[in-house]
Structure formats: C-alpha cells, structure tokens
Scaffold this active site. Structure first.
Site, PDB file in Angstrom:
ATOM      1  N   ARG A  35       0.678  -1.050   0.221  1.00 36.13           N
ATOM      2  CA  ARG A  35       0.193  -0.167   0.131  1.00 36.13           C
ATOM      3  C   ARG A  35       0.647   1.105  -0.351  1.00 36.13           C
ATOM      4  O   ARG A  35       1.683   1.541   0.564  1.00 36.13           O
ATOM      5  CB  ARG A  35      -1.132   0.060   1.409  1.00 36.13           C
ATOM      6  CG  ARG A  35      -1.774   1.240   1.600  1.00 36.13           C
ATOM      7  CD  ARG A  35      -2.624   1.055   2.798  1.00 36.13           C
ATOM      8  NE  ARG A  35      -3.263   1.936   3.422  1.00 36.13           N
ATOM      9  CZ  ARG A  35      -2.793   2.974   4.308  1.00 36.13           C
ATOM     10  NH1 ARG A  35      -1.956   2.563   4.763  1.00 36.13           N
ATOM     11  NH2 ARG A  35      -3.372   4.065   4.347  1.00 36.13           N
ATOM     12  N   ARG A  76     -10.619  20.637   8.861  1.00 31.26           N
ATOM     13  CA  ARG A  76      -9.583  20.443   9.816  1.00 31.26           C
ATOM     14  C   ARG A  76      -9.940  22.204  10.590  1.00 31.26           C
ATOM     15  O   ARG A  76     -11.110  22.913   9.605  1.00 31.26           O
ATOM     16  CB  ARG A  76      -8.701  21.133   9.768  1.00 31.26           C
ATOM     17  CG  ARG A  76      -7.846  19.361   9.571  1.00 31.26           C
ATOM     18  CD  ARG A  76      -6.124  19.703   8.720  1.00 31.26           C
ATOM     19  NE  ARG A  76      -5.667  18.299   8.766  1.00 31.26           N
ATOM     20  CZ  ARG A  76      -5.303  17.134   9.267  1.00 31.26           C
ATOM     21  NH1 ARG A  76      -5.840  17.484  10.461  1.00 31.26           N
ATOM     22  NH2 ARG A  76      -5.817  15.916   8.815  1.00 31.26           N
ATOM     23  N   LYS A 217     -13.235   2.690   1.391  1.00 31.84           N
ATOM     24  CA  LYS A 217     -13.160   2.937   2.546  1.00 31.84           C
ATOM     25  C   LYS A 217     -14.359   3.452   2.596  1.00 31.84           C
ATOM     26  O   LYS A 217     -14.658   4.293   2.519  1.00 31.84           O
ATOM     27  CB  LYS A 217     -12.041   4.041   2.340  1.00 31.84           C
ATOM     28  CG  LYS A 217     -10.495   2.727   2.299  1.00 31.84           C
ATOM     29  CD  LYS A 217      -8.827   4.498   2.182  1.00 31.84           C
ATOM     30  CE  LYS A 217      -8.936   4.129   3.402  1.00 31.84           C
ATOM     31  NZ  LYS A 217      -8.048   5.387   3.385  1.00 31.84           N
ATOM     32  N   THR A 275      -7.053  -1.438  10.140  1.00 27.00           N
ATOM     33  CA  THR A 275      -6.525  -0.329  10.178  1.00 27.00           C
ATOM     34  C   THR A 275      -6.852  -0.769  11.908  1.00 27.00           C
ATOM     35  O   THR A 275      -7.158  -1.961  13.086  1.00 27.00           O
ATOM     36  CB  THR A 275      -8.101   0.777  11.480  1.00 27.00           C
ATOM     37  OG1 THR A 275      -8.240   1.146   9.774  1.00 27.00           O
ATOM     38  CG2 THR A 275      -7.185   1.736  11.967  1.00 27.00           C
TER      39      THR A 275
END
Length: 481
Positions: A35, A76, A217, A275
């Site tokens: 990856r 953010r 994802k 993860t």
C-alpha cells in the site's frame, strides 16, 4: 507439498520500509499487496517504492499488487492565538468562517459545506472524537455548540461530522492529481477515502478509466447506510475501522465489520479489514493477545485480506509485524473450526453458467482427492467466483494478462501465475497440470480441477470443467486417444 495461506496480507510502505532490502524482506515474510499511502510522502517517494516493487516482482517471478490509498478531503479547524485551549463539558463554543485566530470561545472551521449540512442536534467531533460538541444553533457560516465531551483543542485538528451526509466530493484536487499519477504509474488498486454514496465511487471509476480497480473505504456512517449501492459500484472494499470507530459507537464496529465482510463475499468482491490490527508492534517486537485475536477474528470471518498501516510503514518492527500476521493466519486456517465457520457462512445467488461451474469445482474438490482448482481467466471474474466458494484446496489463478494477475493478489486463496495465451482446451489442461506441479500444489499421483472458457481469450465465457490427472504421461496418452 507447498503450505498455502488463503488470507492475504497488505503492508503499507513508508519511512521504515523504503529500500529494496526491506520491501523484499516484507514480501518474503508474506506480504501479498503493498500500500502506498498518498496522505504521506510525495510523488517521487511513491514512484521509487513502486519501481522497487516491480523489480522484486521481476526478481521473484511472482505477481505483486500495489494499492494507492487516496487521502480524501481533510476537514480541520483553523488556528488558535494561544495554540490550544481546554474545552470543558457544558460550555458554549462556536465554529465559524472568520479567519481571525481562535480563542476559548470560538475557532474558524473553513468548510462552508459543513455549515450547509448541519442541523440543530447534529454532533461535531474534534481530534479523532476525543472532543464532542452538540450543535444548538446554526446558519450560513456558523454553528453554536455545547461541549458534551471536553478536552484540549489545538491548531488544525481534524473534524468529523458523523450524522449528516456532507455535500463534499470524495475526491479533492489533490486526490485527482494523485489518482492520475497513480494510474500513470501503473498501480493495480485505488483506495477511495471519504466515500459517502455510490456516486463517489462512480466518479473515481470514470477518472481511472479501467487503468486500476477501485476499492471503497467504508469509514463513515453514511457509507454503512448506503453500503449495498457502494458495493455494487466498487471492485473491492476496505473496512476502515479507525474512522468508523470515531463516527460510530465503538461497540457497533465489530458487527458492522462482520456484516460487510459477508456481503462482500456474497458479491465475490475482495474485502480488506484494516486499522490498528497490530498497533502495539509499532514499538514492540510482539503483539498483544487482543491484537492477535482481532486478526484471527477477521480471518474466521472470511475476509480476503488484513492490513498493516503504521506497523510496517513507520514502526520499529515491520518484518516482525508481517511475520506475525502470517503465523496467525496459518494457525487459524489449520484449525478445524475455521472450515466449519467458513462453510457455514457460504451464501451466494447462483444465476449463471460460471456460477454453476465454480460451485461444481468446489464440490468436486471437497468430495474427491483433488489438490487444487486451476482457473484460467481473462478478466479475473472466474477466479473471484471460485474464491467466493472458499474451497478447501488452493486456487491457481492463471492468466496471460499481468494486470489481471496483480489485482487478483488481493483475492482470498489465490496463487497467481502468468501463462501464455491459449487457443485450445487441451493447452489449458496441460498448462494447469504443469503449473500445479511446478509450484508444489500437486504431484504426479494427484488430480486437479481445471476451469476455462471457450472461445478462449474472451472474458466472461467460463463454461468448461475438467478433472485432470497430474501424471503428464497419462494425460498425454488420454489426449491422444
């Protein structure tokens, strides 16, 4: 006889795994897919790693898949005059578009799309969900909130909005540049972040133009809700549990993972569980028992692949992390309960000739002395259908097309081997027998199942199944008769 591992291992490359020797060591330890995380490094870094992988592929004679993981839009907050502030439960706090530096009462949130989607009662999460705020009042360019879980908020911390679908495309300008770069480079899979709806996937597929397969994802509640449509539009799925665990109650993630894995298998599309699988191995040469159980559970569920992130990209023990995953996988797959679980969860609608062929291949392999299933394929679809059956014997994926073989490196149970283009079924049989013997999947006293399609070199024509002896002399005499 060769020991075969069904589940695949995805290893992320980074500062700890950038040169030939280390990447080769990861491959030798069991990595099947590498990856490239487009959130870190520049294009020159990724090209260098890509070139090393292709050199290893050449040196070993084994197809290797490369997955480019696109960053996705990053939401953010702005900056604070003091750098950070402590927010306490029950206090008021405001997000707005004002570029002035923030203080203990407000900060900039430079994303008008968020304000457009918010409603009173919506929740905003900051810093991976460590801080939680409830929207009391909102409008064009502002949201007045009450802090429900306090903590320290600081410059440019990430924001999650779990309970609304944001009017944001999954592909930022950076992602579009990275996507084109990755496709020109020749990666095999693109992982698409921030997927909220099937349209996000279709846009990425349109930009990829078939040069790479698209893997979605699943990291947002909206993606879970729209999963059937997203799965249909995707070539594969990644269950990105980190962000899911931020935006959803953590206790809901395991059943979601199990449900998504089963749906992917039913659709014959590869699924990666990702993860924090061996998170402690970033700094430790051995994992925790809980991490080993986590990896094992993904294998028992029938996932196609498990993934290492920082463990192999930036950790102190990248090879040990891959080796640990390999050992856990082999241990689980040798457990009799593994077959019981895998076979009990077999569920698929069979509506085509190819469906029937691969189901028959699996049943023959389970009821007779068959050592492998050899599937000749042009597009990879036949191999994916065989893998959906989760047979007890290895799957030899045979194709003259390198890109097809590389993409199949992500698929459960496959051992991918390049062949020359074939013109007759007899050639397919002989090729399958020779490859099964060459790679240690069968000896001259054993038999294999071979599937192929006539006419040859045409995708989607799987219509033949044959049980063949691996005794080449016997095979040649039978063909002569």
């Amino acid at each position: 006889m060769r020991r075969h591992r069904n589940i695949k291992i995805v290893a992320t490359l980074g500062p700890s795994s950038s040169d030939y020797d280390m990447i080769r060591a990861l491959f030798d330890a069991g990595a099947d897919v590498f990856r490239l995380n487009m959130s870190h490094g520049d294009h020159a870094d990724h090209k260098a790693r890509h070139d090393i992988i292709r050199q290893i592929e050449k040196d070993t004679g084994r197809p290797i898949a490369i997955l480019a993981d696109l960053q996705g839009p990053k939401l953010r907050v702005g900056v604070f005059a003091a750098g950070e502030h402590d927010l306490e439960e029950g206090q008021s706090f405001r997000f707005d578009l004002d570029e002035a530096e923030g203080d203990a009462s407000r900060v900039q949130l430079p994303h008008p799309e968020i304000f457009a989607a918010l409603e009173p009662g919506s929740e905003l999460l900051v810093n991976d969900g460590k801080i939680r705020l409830k929207v009391e009042d909102c409008g064009k360019g502002f949201a007045n909130c009450t802090v429900s879980v306090g903590g320290t908020i600081s410059n440019r911390k990430g924001v999650n909005v779990p309970d609304v679908v944001l009017p944001l495309a999954a592909l930022s300008e950076k992602d579009r540049d990275d996507l084109e770069f990755a496709c020109e480079l020749g990666v095999d899979w693109l992982a698409l972040s921030f997927v909220q709806r099937a349209e996000d996937v279709r846009e990425a597929r349109q930009l990829a133009r078939g040069r790479a397969a698209v893997l979605s994802k699943i990291e947002k509640p909206s993606a879970v809700r729209a999963f059937p449509e997203i799965l249909q539009a995707s070539d594969g799925i990644m269950v990105a549990r980190g962000d899911l665990g931020v935006e959803l109650p953590v206790q809901s993630v395991p059943p979601i993972q199990k449900r998504l894995v089963r749906q992917c298998r039913a659709a014959a599309k590869p699924v990666i569980v990702a993860t924090q699988m061996l998170e402690s191995m970033i700094e430790s040469p051995v994992p925790t028992r809980a991490e080993v159980s986590d990896v094992a559970n993904a294998i028992y569920e029938g996932a196609d692949a498990v993934m290492l992130s920082a463990e192999s990209a930036a950790g102190d023990y990248p090879v040990e992390a891959v080796t640990t995953m390999d050992h856990v996988a082999r241990s689980v797959e040798s457990d009799p309960n593994y077959r019981e679980v895998i076979e009990a969860s077999r569920k698929a609608d069979r509506n085509t000739v190819a469906d029937g062929i691969v189901a028959a291949a699996r049943e023959i392999a389970e009821t007779t002395d068959i050592s492998a299933i050899c599937a000749h394929t042009q597009s990879g679809t036949t191999v994916s259908l065989v893998a959906r059956e989760r047979p007890r014997v290895p799957i030899l994926a045979l194709s003259p097309i390198p890109t097809v073989l590389r993409r199949l490196c992500l698929t459960w149970g496959t051992h991918c081997v390049a062949t020359v283009p074939l013109n007759r079924f007899r050639e397919a049989v002989i090729s399958g027998v020779k490859i099964a013997r060459e790679f240690g999947f069968a000896n001259e006293k054993q038999q294999i199942v071979i599937t192929a399609g006539v006419p040859f070199n045409v995708a989607g024509t799987t219509n033949i199944l044959r049980v063949a002896s691996c005794d080449e002399d016997l095979l040649n005499r039978a063909e002569a008769d």
